[in-house]
Design a protein around this motif. Structure first.
Motif, PDB file in Angstrom:
ATOM      1  N   ASN B  19       0.818  -1.163   0.068  1.00  0.00           N
ATOM      2  CA  ASN B  19      -0.049  -0.016  -0.082  1.00  0.00           C
ATOM      3  C   ASN B  19       0.756   1.162  -0.186  1.00  0.00           C
ATOM      4  OD1 ASN B  19      -2.766   1.365   0.538  1.00  0.00           O
ATOM      5  ND2 ASN B  19      -3.136  -0.797   0.550  1.00  0.00           N
ATOM      6  N   ARG B  22       2.120   1.548  -3.668  1.00  0.00           N
ATOM      7  CA  ARG B  22       1.262   2.041  -4.192  1.00  0.00           C
ATOM      8  C   ARG B  22       1.045   3.500  -4.360  1.00  0.00           C
ATOM      9  NH1 ARG B  22      -3.224   4.234  -3.549  1.00  0.00           N
ATOM     10  NH2 ARG B  22      -3.087   3.428  -1.236  1.00  0.00           N
ATOM     11  N   VAL B  63       1.912  -3.963  -6.821  1.00  0.00           N
ATOM     12  CA  VAL B  63       1.021  -2.976  -7.077  1.00  0.00           C
ATOM     13  C   VAL B  63       0.192  -3.088  -8.253  1.00  0.00           C
ATOM     14  CG1 VAL B  63       0.946  -0.475  -7.465  1.00  0.00           C
ATOM     15  CG2 VAL B  63       2.666  -1.667  -5.873  1.00  0.00           C
ATOM     16  N   TYR B  67      -4.094  -3.128  -8.243  1.00  0.00           N
ATOM     17  CA  TYR B  67      -4.803  -2.382  -9.122  1.00  0.00           C
ATOM     18  C   TYR B  67      -5.932  -3.421  -9.784  1.00  0.00           C
ATOM     19  CZ  TYR B  67      -2.518   2.222  -8.348  1.00  0.00           C
ATOM     20  OH  TYR B  67      -2.109   3.224  -7.758  1.00  0.00           O
TER      21      TYR B  67
END
Lengths: 201, 201
Positions: B19, B22, B63, B67
């Motif tokens: 996270n 990201r 990442v 998504y």
DNA sequence: GTCTATACTGAGATAGAC
DNA sequence: GTCTATCTCAGTATAGAC
């Protein structure tokens, strides 16, 4: 304006550096291209780069400036060649797509629009002035708006956004999907779209 | 599904790392975010990152995977909520625009679409498999095509390209020009555009 | 003015103590 | 399984010889 390369004090090392930077930044992004790489491609010793540019950001700034002049030259050429704003706009789309196709043939389809990818990368960098990141898009946008307005469209600004967005978006898809022909297809569609925008609504 | 954080053996350090990655990759790009930065933001010691990920590229891969799941979740939600493909497509545009607005409010308007900027950066990296760079776009594209086809359009693929390109292009302009409201304007335009695509031509 | 040698920093990655 | 200390290397930038 004679370009007697034998007698001039600086035989274009600066130009070579900027050009090498332009190509490398297009292929590898700003942070992916080191000064050593640029210097090597320009056939200039690494340390010597700093005689021509104070920092790496300055080189990138010079690349943006080069692109600005490229765009202004294209616009001037279009205004010379075509009298109607519609023909100019279509010529504009045509020229961009043509360049994209040539770039795809030379390097592969995965690098996108040089203006778009560079501007996007610049926009994220904290120490870059906003105007530098915006400049390439703004030049195209302002000119396209002018043309749509000359066509009698009250919504000229919106149409300019729409045109540029369609082109930049196609470039993103072309690059990420690796599909070179997508660009030319969308360019043809945009030509028709411009034709449809004949009269004010 | 209880989340008793006291007893579980791994209280989500991996998730925290992904996270943090990201967010940082969105704000600074891949090459702009160091492992030290990621570890710090995730409150994990630097060297420990390598217990969870073999290389930096693996984190970026995670990442992308995150998504992908985000997109699939959105699509599933849209299919639950709306029965007509047109309503689904409009909901899709709406959701993307909404996220863009939220991101702009939180971070500023200069960062563009997370999917687009990441995929563009990945496409340029030589050692990244093409499919990873294409995956986020392809998920959206394939699904949009399906919807247009369900609407009876023979040119479903072209329309899907057009829709996605319009969105991605708007994101590029929004980011480079720093104009957050551009995104919502174009989203509204796309809603109308989808309505216009009712019947086959 | 031009270039070599090098300083300095921060990157990704690893070894091995706990 | 977790974290500290450190290695190696590439990057930008500079000092100073020519």
């Amino acid at each position: 304006m004679t370009t007697d390369s034998a007698t001039v004090p600086r035989p274009g090392k600066r130009e070579r550096l900027v050009n090498a930077a332009r190509e490398l930044v297009y292929l590898k992004g700003i942070s992916g291209t080191s000064l050593a790489l640029i210097a090597d491609a320009a056939d200039v010793p690494v340390g010597n780069v700093y005689y021509y540019f104070k920092t790496k950001d300055d080189i990138v700034g010079a690349v943006v400036h080069l692109y600005e002049e490229q765009l202004r030259a294209l616009i001037a050429e279009l205004e010379r060649r075509h009298r109607s704003p519609r023909a100019r706009l279509k010529g504009f789309v045509n020229a961009l797509a043509e360049r994209a196709v040539e770039a795809a043939e030379q390097y592969g389809p995965q690098y996108g629009c040089p203006y778009g990818t560079l501007s996007t990368e610049l926009a994220k960098k904290p120490d870059v002035p906003d105007e530098l990141a915006a400049s390439l898009m703004r030049i195209q946008l302002d000119w396209a708006e002018e043309q749509f307005r000359a066509m009698g469209r009250r919504d000229a600004r919106d149409l300019a956004y729409e045109l540029l967005a369609a082109y930049q978006g196609s470039a993103v898809l072309t690059a990420t999907l690796g599909l070179a022909e997508l660009m030319t297809r969308q360019a043809r569609r945009l030509q028709r779209w411009i034709d449809d925008k004949g009269e004010d609504r």
